[in-house]
Write a protein that holds these residues in place. Structure first.
Motif, short mmCIF file in Angstrom:
data_model
loop_
_atom_site.label_atom_id
_atom_site.label_comp_id
_atom_site.label_asym_id
_atom_site.label_seq_id
_atom_site.Cartn_x
_atom_site.Cartn_y
_atom_site.Cartn_z
N LEU A 1 11.01 -56.86 36.58
CA LEU A 1 10.00 -56.40 36.21
C LEU A 1 9.02 -55.89 37.23
O LEU A 1 8.28 -54.77 37.26
CB LEU A 1 9.14 -57.21 35.21
N SER A 2 8.80 -56.83 38.16
CA SER A 2 7.85 -56.64 39.35
C SER A 2 8.41 -55.71 40.53
O SER A 2 8.07 -54.97 41.25
CB SER A 2 7.31 -57.92 39.84
N ARG A 3 9.83 -56.27 40.82
CA ARG A 3 10.50 -55.74 42.14
C ARG A 3 10.92 -54.46 41.89
O ARG A 3 10.52 -53.35 42.89
CB ARG A 3 11.67 -56.74 42.47
N THR A 4 11.52 -54.02 40.76
CA THR A 4 12.00 -52.65 40.67
C THR A 4 11.16 -51.49 40.63
O THR A 4 11.37 -50.45 40.49
CB THR A 4 13.13 -52.58 39.58
N LYS B 1 -1.19 -62.15 41.10
CA LYS B 1 -1.55 -63.11 40.01
C LYS B 1 -2.53 -62.80 39.15
O LYS B 1 -3.66 -62.13 39.22
CB LYS B 1 -1.88 -64.67 40.76
N PRO B 2 -2.38 -63.24 37.84
CA PRO B 2 -3.27 -62.54 36.67
C PRO B 2 -4.65 -63.47 36.69
O PRO B 2 -4.61 -64.66 37.39
CB PRO B 2 -2.47 -63.09 35.34
N PRO B 3 -5.59 -63.22 36.07
CA PRO B 3 -6.91 -63.89 36.29
C PRO B 3 -7.00 -65.12 35.38
O PRO B 3 -7.76 -65.95 35.59
CB PRO B 3 -7.91 -62.95 35.62
N VAL B 4 -6.03 -65.15 34.38
CA VAL B 4 -5.76 -66.28 33.49
C VAL B 4 -4.45 -66.70 33.40
O VAL B 4 -3.42 -65.71 33.41
CB VAL B 4 -6.41 -66.07 32.32
N TYR C 1 1.85 -57.70 34.16
CA TYR C 1 0.59 -57.48 34.81
C TYR C 1 0.80 -57.40 36.25
O TYR C 1 0.10 -56.50 37.03
CB TYR C 1 -0.34 -58.86 34.63
N SER C 2 1.69 -58.01 37.06
CA SER C 2 1.94 -57.90 38.39
C SER C 2 2.56 -56.62 38.72
O SER C 2 1.89 -55.68 39.70
CB SER C 2 2.85 -59.21 38.85
N ALA D 1 5.89 -48.86 33.78
CA ALA D 1 5.91 -50.45 33.62
C ALA D 1 6.06 -50.84 32.02
O ALA D 1 6.75 -51.74 31.88
CB ALA D 1 4.55 -50.94 34.17
N THR D 2 5.56 -49.96 31.15
CA THR D 2 5.70 -50.24 29.76
C THR D 2 7.20 -50.01 29.45
O THR D 2 7.56 -50.87 28.84
CB THR D 2 4.83 -49.35 28.90
#
Length: 209
Positions: free
Chosen positions: A10-13, A24-27, A41-42, A100-101
């Motif tokens: 999800l982040s790499r592609t 990193k997310p805030p929470v 989120y990333s 991303a969705t």
């Protein structure tokens, strides 16, 4: 392990800057839904799609909750995962969802995790609330609060805020708690329900008997 590794897709592609560190997310959000939401989120952050993804997911969540047939279709264990992934990809393109969705939906379908979609969306909303400096608070009562009670409660809850944080309250009625209230604010959880007190006293009496 394979399922966890797939989350990295999800982040790499979705980003040409795959070598960059994960945003990193805030929470921190926990559980399987938390891992998906964090990866989303990333990826969305790197693509500057945070708000669009939240808009997409909010609309999708509302539609699924109001449409029983669609809800059953999305969470059906019978439908082939690849067929569902393809269908969701095509639907995402027609609805003009952010990449991303669309990738999240495809990944959930491919992993057979679409039944977790609602909780993944809620986890992403929690992250986005923190991203905006909002402190999410859920209040559960046995019956709806009147205007005066709501105002008093909001005033008390604001004492938990820091700096420029703002409070975002959602209310839910659950008659099973009998009375009192249950409050979840940020990482704090306070159970002041009568049902819990009754259980506590019952356990004490049974132990002493």
């Amino acid at each position: 392990m394979a399922s966890i590794n797939k989350l990295a897709i999800l982040s790499r592609t979705l980003s040409s800057a795959a070598a960059q560190a994960t945003v990193k997310p805030p929470v921190q959000v926990f559980g399987l839904e938390g891992r998906y939401a964090t990866a989303l989120y990333s990826a969305a952050s790197k693509l500057s799609q945070l708000d669009q993804v939240e808009k997409d997911l909010t609309a999708l969540q509302a539609t699924i909750r109001s449409d029983k047939k669609l809800r059953e279709y999305v969470t059906s264990p019978i439908i082939n995962k690849k067929v569902m992934a393809t269908a969701l990809k095509e639907a995402s393109e027609k609805l003009r969802f952010a990449p991303a969705t669309a990738n999240l939906l495809g990944l959930l379908a491919d992993n057979g995790r679409l039944k977790k979609l609602d909780t993944v969306i809620n986890a992403y909303k929690t992250i986005m609330a923190a991203h905006r400096g909002e402190v999410v608070c859920e209040v559960v009562t046995a019956k709806p609060l009147d205007a005066s009670q709501s105002k008093q409660l909001e005033g008390a809850l604001k004492s938990f805020l820091k700096g420029n944080e703002s409070l975002k309250i959602t209310s839910r009625v659950d008659p099973s708690i009998i009375g009192g209230l249950i409050v979840s604010i940020g990482d704090k959880y306070v159970d002041m329900s009568i049902a819990t007190k009754v259980k506590l006293y019952t356990d004490v009496i049974q132990t002493a008997a």
